[in-house]
Design an enzyme around this catalytic site. Sequence first.
Site, PDB file in Angstrom:
ATOM      1  N   LYS A   1     -19.133   0.357  22.540  1.00 47.60           N
ATOM      2  CA  LYS A   1     -17.939   0.391  23.398  1.00 47.60           C
ATOM      3  C   LYS A   1     -16.732   0.034  22.551  1.00 47.60           C
ATOM      4  O   LYS A   1     -16.795  -0.848  21.692  1.00 47.60           O
ATOM      5  CB  LYS A   1     -18.112  -0.637  24.522  1.00 47.60           C
ATOM      6  CG  LYS A   1     -17.341  -0.318  25.771  1.00 47.60           C
ATOM      7  CD  LYS A   1     -17.851   0.913  26.487  1.00 47.60           C
ATOM      8  CE  LYS A   1     -17.725   0.838  27.984  1.00 47.60           C
ATOM      9  NZ  LYS A   1     -18.451   1.954  28.628  1.00 47.60           N
TER      10      LYS A   1
ATOM     11  N   HIS B   1      12.089   2.538   3.118  1.00 44.98           N
ATOM     12  CA  HIS B   1      13.329   2.648   2.351  1.00 44.98           C
ATOM     13  C   HIS B   1      14.560   2.278   3.181  1.00 44.98           C
ATOM     14  O   HIS B   1      14.647   2.610   4.364  1.00 44.98           O
ATOM     15  CB  HIS B   1      13.485   4.076   1.823  1.00 44.98           C
ATOM     16  CG  HIS B   1      12.310   4.519   0.997  1.00 44.98           C
ATOM     17  ND1 HIS B   1      11.932   3.873  -0.163  1.00 44.98           N
ATOM     18  CD2 HIS B   1      11.404   5.518   1.176  1.00 44.98           C
ATOM     19  CE1 HIS B   1      10.857   4.476  -0.673  1.00 44.98           C
ATOM     20  NE2 HIS B   1      10.518   5.471   0.124  1.00 44.98           N
TER      21      HIS B   1
ATOM     22  N   ARG C   1      17.706  -4.230  -4.766  1.00 45.70           N
ATOM     23  CA  ARG C   1      17.498  -3.337  -3.626  1.00 45.70           C
ATOM     24  C   ARG C   1      16.820  -4.114  -2.501  1.00 45.70           C
ATOM     25  O   ARG C   1      16.421  -5.267  -2.682  1.00 45.70           O
ATOM     26  CB  ARG C   1      16.616  -2.147  -4.036  1.00 45.70           C
ATOM     27  CG  ARG C   1      15.205  -2.556  -4.406  1.00 45.70           C
ATOM     28  CD  ARG C   1      14.252  -1.385  -4.593  1.00 45.70           C
ATOM     29  NE  ARG C   1      12.906  -1.888  -4.885  1.00 45.70           N
ATOM     30  CZ  ARG C   1      11.825  -1.134  -4.997  1.00 45.70           C
ATOM     31  NH1 ARG C   1      11.921   0.176  -4.866  1.00 45.70           N
ATOM     32  NH2 ARG C   1      10.651  -1.657  -5.249  1.00 45.70           N
TER      33      ARG C   1
ATOM     34  N   GLN D   1       4.106  -2.362  -6.427  1.00 45.09           N
ATOM     35  CA  GLN D   1       2.798  -2.442  -7.077  1.00 45.09           C
ATOM     36  C   GLN D   1       2.538  -3.842  -7.631  1.00 45.09           C
ATOM     37  O   GLN D   1       1.480  -4.433  -7.401  1.00 45.09           O
ATOM     38  CB  GLN D   1       2.708  -1.407  -8.216  1.00 45.09           C
ATOM     39  CG  GLN D   1       2.480   0.022  -7.760  1.00 45.09           C
ATOM     40  CD  GLN D   1       3.751   0.825  -7.497  1.00 45.09           C
ATOM     41  OE1 GLN D   1       4.795   0.262  -7.180  1.00 45.09           O
ATOM     42  NE2 GLN D   1       3.668   2.141  -7.608  1.00 45.09           N
TER      43      GLN D   1
HETATM   44  O1  LIG Z   1       8.209  -0.275  -5.899  1.00 48.99           O
HETATM   45  C1  LIG Z   1       8.258   0.967  -5.968  1.00 48.99           C
HETATM   46  N1  LIG Z   1       7.191   1.653  -6.459  1.00 48.99           N
HETATM   47  C2  LIG Z   1       7.174   3.018  -6.575  1.00 48.99           C
HETATM   48  O2  LIG Z   1       6.168   3.608  -7.045  1.00 48.99           O
HETATM   49  C3  LIG Z   1       8.331   3.696  -6.153  1.00 48.99           C
HETATM   50  N2  LIG Z   1       8.681   5.005  -6.111  1.00 48.99           N
HETATM   51  C4  LIG Z   1       9.929   5.090  -5.582  1.00 48.99           C
HETATM   52  O3  LIG Z   1      10.547   6.171  -5.395  1.00 48.99           O
HETATM   53  N3  LIG Z   1      10.398   3.844  -5.295  1.00 48.99           N
HETATM   54  C5  LIG Z   1       9.426   2.966  -5.632  1.00 48.99           C
HETATM   55  N4  LIG Z   1       9.365   1.620  -5.549  1.00 48.99           N
END
Ligand SMILES: O=c1[nH]c(=O)c2[nH]c(=O)[nH]c2[nH]1
Length: 298
Positions: A10, A259, A181, A231
């Site tokens: 379920k 973004h 940013r 990353q």
């Molecule tokens: O932290 C980021 N990793 C990316 O791989 C990536 N690619 C991108 O266009 N902006 C970002 N920012």
Amino acid sequence: MAEVNGRYGKTKVRVVRVRKTPPKSAGAGPWHELMEVEVETLLEGSFLEAYTHGDNGRIVPTDTVKNTTYVIAKKSNFDSIEDFGLALMRHFLSRHSHIDRVTVTLTEKLWNRLTVSGKPHEHVFSATGPEKRVATCVGSRSGPYSVTSGIEDLKLMKTTQSGFEGYIVDEYTTLPPAKDRIFCTKVDAKWTYGAPLPEGQFHLLHDKIRDSMMEVFAGPPEGGEYSPSVQETMYKMGLRAMEVCPSVQSVKLVLPNIHHFPFDIGRFGLTNQQEILYPTDDPSGLIECEVTRARARL
Ligand SMILES: O=c1[nH]c(=O)c2[nH]c(=O)[nH]c2[nH]1
């Protein structure tokens, strides 16, 4: 000849559990605790004749699976969704010897205790969200039980100390390098515990792991810490979670890069130092990382 495999159960069983405990102080009312969770239970085992021959003799009806979810919610005095999932899983494995494997997936919607006149209220809560706590408990007759816990839909934004530079530039690149940013994401983090499972400790560990990852994302309160990419930040978040909790064997993070573009107010003679932005939901970057504890060398 054909081979068949099947599992069933379920899904979307919604349970609200109010745990009622004695008053915390003289003159106060009973102390209530609130948990709201959506549960999915899937069974696997020797019941394939239901698929191949229409023989339901070994089928626990999904309706019973649903009812059992509510009964175990009442009978098991769990502190966490993980302990609830394990109790449910153990019930099916011990009650039905032909069931070999049970997978319970739980999603908790979070409620906060309301503070009234500066004091935590005994029985009034406010919904939080969209952050959710999740867990998947898998138990098979032959192997150890496994628990994966996590966070979904935790939206975070860091308004400075993030940049992205040094990437490949070709004829299709338009992205300008950024030393400053916005870093906005919605955290999906899952971590897997090794044996022995920290039963009864999942709630505490969840908070500890969550805090540790938030600390990495944010950096120190004064000045923060620079993130050169999603990353690197997510890798460090995974590492820290394993550092603070030795029983965590691996951490998987999925972070969209939501973004936020600076709006071009230069056209109106104004400067924009990442102050006036427009967010876009689509498309977003999507960045994944799995960090696994290295095995000790023999
Ligand atoms: O932290 C980021 N990793 C990316 O791989 C990536 N690619 C991108 O266009 N902006 C970002 N920012």
